[in-house]
Every structure is written in structure tokens, then in C-alpha cells.
Design an enzyme around this catalytic site. Structure first.
Site, short mmCIF file in Angstrom:
data_model
loop_
_atom_site.label_atom_id
_atom_site.label_comp_id
_atom_site.label_asym_id
_atom_site.label_seq_id
_atom_site.Cartn_x
_atom_site.Cartn_y
_atom_site.Cartn_z
N THR A 327 0.84 -1.20 0.00
CA THR A 327 0.00 0.00 0.00
C THR A 327 0.88 1.25 0.00
OG1 THR A 327 -0.12 0.22 2.39
CG2 THR A 327 -1.74 -1.24 1.37
N CYS A 328 0.22 2.41 -0.17
CA CYS A 328 1.00 3.65 -0.29
C CYS A 328 1.27 4.29 1.06
CB CYS A 328 0.28 4.62 -1.22
SG CYS A 328 -1.24 5.19 -0.49
#
Ligand SMILES: Cc1ncc(COP(=O)(O)O)c(C=O)c1O
Length: 378
Positions: A327-328
Site C-alpha cells: 500500500t501507499c
């Protein structure tokens, strides 16, 4: 084919990330539990891993269940439903305890027709049970020491032992029947003194309650049974021997003994295989980005305070590396100090003993779905 070759084959067939659940391990864990604690009926804590196939395997072996929400109740009930209608009702207490001490009114109303066993730890909850689930039997949960357990539960749940008998009598006053007393020493309990003190407290409450006119029939010793994540974890068999001695010393022969093992039955049944999707070097440290992370199967790092050492399928000189999820968010960090050989994009890694409190708390954050699940040896 050896075990790692089998894992690689499954990852090729199903894609990654993939959680492989070995049902033979689950059966072995349950047999070990039953052999070491023959007087205790296991109520598997569904929250640890609610895969319906796991519930079915355990159900078929004669295990009962601890549920903490109505959806969990229904996963178990799917199996009970197959019994003739007449048998279902008598069966329900033997098969399910609703062991969340705080319940929504709506949940209690949904539960009531099944006449379940439900837990409580305060007077407000008792009133709610009386109003919305009057056909239930009740079990009082007390607070006991959780010192040294990996997951502490006693700050959120459990009546003060000094108030216990009053809460038992209060239930009787309003027309509910207190069937049992329960406690939880904290999850992954490596300090067996917690169990010893909890049993001592419970025994005093059993005696006082009887002397004030109500005999409690069930003692539920909760979960906490330790999994051998590493060599520092003490042996379950040692704990079981201590428990059996104390049952004999402190309680009458005719009480029913229950436990709610969660991780003990499923943790070592789960192996996750994940793929390297990116690679960088930051401040001289190799950094690997995986297709699974702490918002997904590695959520146990956050919620369960657990660690899952990563293993490569390749040999090679090991270097301290950082490992991140897909994920970011920078919070999506699996480890900043993992000993790994030099790896490439598309190489696979695996994590063992990740069957409990992992998939169960996986999210869809950033649009990444939870890992696929493959069941073997069902
Ligand atoms: C009420 C209750 N019972 C049983 C369990 C299962 O505990 P464990 O996985 O340590 O066996 C938990 C875990 O949180 C729980 O809250």
C-alpha cells in the site's frame, strides 16, 4: 516433494499472496489439547480464524465454539443446522458460547430464539440481557491477571472478583440463571502464574456463591494457550499438567470445564506465500516490497503484537533488509531488520505460524483484497 517445493507449487497454481491452511495441523493441535486436558471441552474462538472450512474440520472432531458476533454465531450454526430440528436446541449450549461481554441490543434479540449461553461482566449488561435475550443462560466473566501475556485483555473486560458474587445474585434476582464463571488470562500467555491465580480467584467465587445459595456449574478458563512461535515459549503440556492438578485441588468433580482456545488450534496451520513486487536500496539497505502487508495478512503485527519471520526459497549470504507491504502508506512496514539473501522482483517469500489473527483482521485498504486461501489435507 518437500514442504517448500509444495508451497512453491501452490503459489504457482493459485497466485500470490496465498494463505495455505493445513487441516492436519489443526487436527493434531486439537488432539494434543484433548489429550493433555481430558476434562476440558474446547470451544474454539472463531475470531482467531473464521474460515468456514476450519469450523467444519473442528466441528467434525467434536469441538465446540466461542463466538463474539452474530455473523460468527451463524458460521457455526451452519453446521448445527444439519441436525434434526429437535436436537438443535439441546445441542446449542454444548456447541456455542457467545463470549463477548458487550452486545448490541439487536444482537441479543437475534440470539434469543436460540437460547444461547452469553457472557456478562457488569450490571448494565445484565439488564440488557434480561430485556433482549431473556431465554439465554449467563456466564459471568471476571478480571484476572494478564501479566506477561502477548495480548492484554483485562483492561477492557471482566468484573472485579470482589464484585462477582453480587453480580451472580443480581442476575438471579432479575430472573436469569448464572450457569458459569469465565476468565481470560490474556492471549499467548507465557506466564502460567496467571492461570494459577485465576483458578484460585474462581474457586473462591464458586465457594462463596454456593454458601450464599447458588451453585455455579461451569468453569470456563478462556484462551491464552501458548503457541511455540519461538524457543522462549513454554510448553503447553507443562501448563496442562499444572491446570489438571489445580482443577482437582480447587473444584468439585461435578463441574463442567470449558476453554476457549483460539490461536493454539490454528496458528501453526497457516503459511503465507507472498511475492516481491519491488526492490530498492535506501541508505545502503536492501528494501523489498511485497504483495501482502500489515493492512492485510500481516495485520497481526499491529493487532496481535506478533512477528512472522520471513523465509526465502533461495539460499545465499544474508543481509539485514527492510520489508514493506504494497500500500501507499509508510505504516505498511513488515520489518526493518529481516535477515534475507539477495532477492529479485518475482521471488517468493513465506511466513509460517501465521494462521491466527491474520486473515481475520485483513482489510481492503488501498483496494488490495485479502490474500487467497487454500485449504490442504481437509
Ligand atoms: C473471550 C475470548 N475467548 C477466547 C479468546 C481466544 O484467545 P486465544 O487465541 O489466546 O486462545 C479470546 C481472544 O481474544 C477472547 O477474547
Amino acid at each position: 516433494m518437500n514442504d517448500t517445493a509444495k508451497l512453491e507449487k501452490l503459489a504457482r497454481e493459485h497466485g500470490t499472496p496465498v494463505m495455505v491452511i493445513d487441516h492436519e495441523r489443526i487436527r493434531e493441535n486439537y488432539r494434543a489439547f484433548r489429550e493433555s486436558l481430558p476434562r476440558v471441552q474446547a470451544y474454539y474462538a472463531v475470531k482467531a480464524n473464521s474460515e468456514p472450512a476450519i469450523i467444519k474440520t473442528l466441528y467434525d472432531m467434536g469441538v465446540s465454539f466461542d463466538v463474539a458476533s452474530f455473523p460468527e454465531f451463524m458460521i457455526v450454526y451452519e453446521n448445527i443446522k444439519k441436525l434434526p430440528k429437535k436436537e438443535r436446541q439441546d445441542f446449542i449450549w454444548d456447541k456455542i458460547i457467545y463470549a463477548n461481554t458487550i452486545k448490541q441490543k439487536e444482537t441479543l434479540e437475534e440470539l434469543d430464539p436460540y437460547k444461547p449461553l452469553v457472557t456478562y461482566d457488569n450490571a448494565e449488561e445484565l439488564k440488557k440481557i434480561k430485556r433482549h435475550c431473556p431465554h439465554g443462560g449467563v456466564v459471568l466473566r471476571i478480571k484476572v491477571p494478564n501479566t506477561g501475556s502477548m495480548v492484554e485483555l483485562s483492561s477492557k473486560f471482566g468484573a472485579d472478583p470482589g464484585e462477582a458474587v453480587d453480580l451472580v445474585l443480581e442476575a438471579l434476582n432479575i430472573g436469569l440463571v448464572v450457569e458459569g464463571l469465565s476468565f481470560h488470562v490474556g492471549s499467548q500467555c507465557n506466564n502460567f502464574e496467571n492461570y494459577m491465580q485465576a483458578l484460585q480467584l474462581a474457586a473462591s467465587i464458586f465457594k462463596e456463591s454456593e454458601s450464599r445459595g447458588h451453585k455455579i456449574k461451569i468453569l470456563d478458563i478462556g484462551g491464552g494457550f501458548p503457541v511455540k512461535y519461538n524457543s522462549k515459549v513454554k510448553s503447553f503440556q507443562t501448563l496442562a499438567r499444572k491446570l489438571n492438578t489445580e482443577f482437582k485441588r480447587l473444584f468439585p468433580e461435578d463441574i463442567e470445564l470449558l476453554a476457549e482456545p483460539g490461536r493454539f488450534l490454528v496458528a501453526n496451520s497457516g503459511t503465507l506465500i507472498t511475492k516481491i513486487i519491488g526492490k530498492a536500496s535506501r541508505s545502503g539497505k536492501p528494501c523489498y516490497y511485497l504483495d501482502d502487508g500489515v493492512y492485510h495478512t500481516f495485520s497481526g503485527i499491529v493487532f496481535d503484537h506478533c512477528t512472522y519471520p520471513l523465509k526465502a526459497f533461495k539460499d545465499g549470504e544474508k543481509r539485514v533488509s527492510a520489508v514493506f507491504g504494497p500500500t501507499c502508506d509508510a505504516f505498511d512496514t513488515i520489518s526493518v531488520a529481516e535477515e534475507l539473501p539477495d532477492l529479485e522482483i518475482d521471488d517468493l517469500l513465506y511466513a509460517e505460524n501465521i494462521g491466527a489473527y491474520s486473515l481475520a483482521s485483513s482489510t481492503y485498504f488501498n483496494g488490495f483484497p485479502p490474500a487467497k486461501v487454500v485449504h490442504i489435507n481437509k
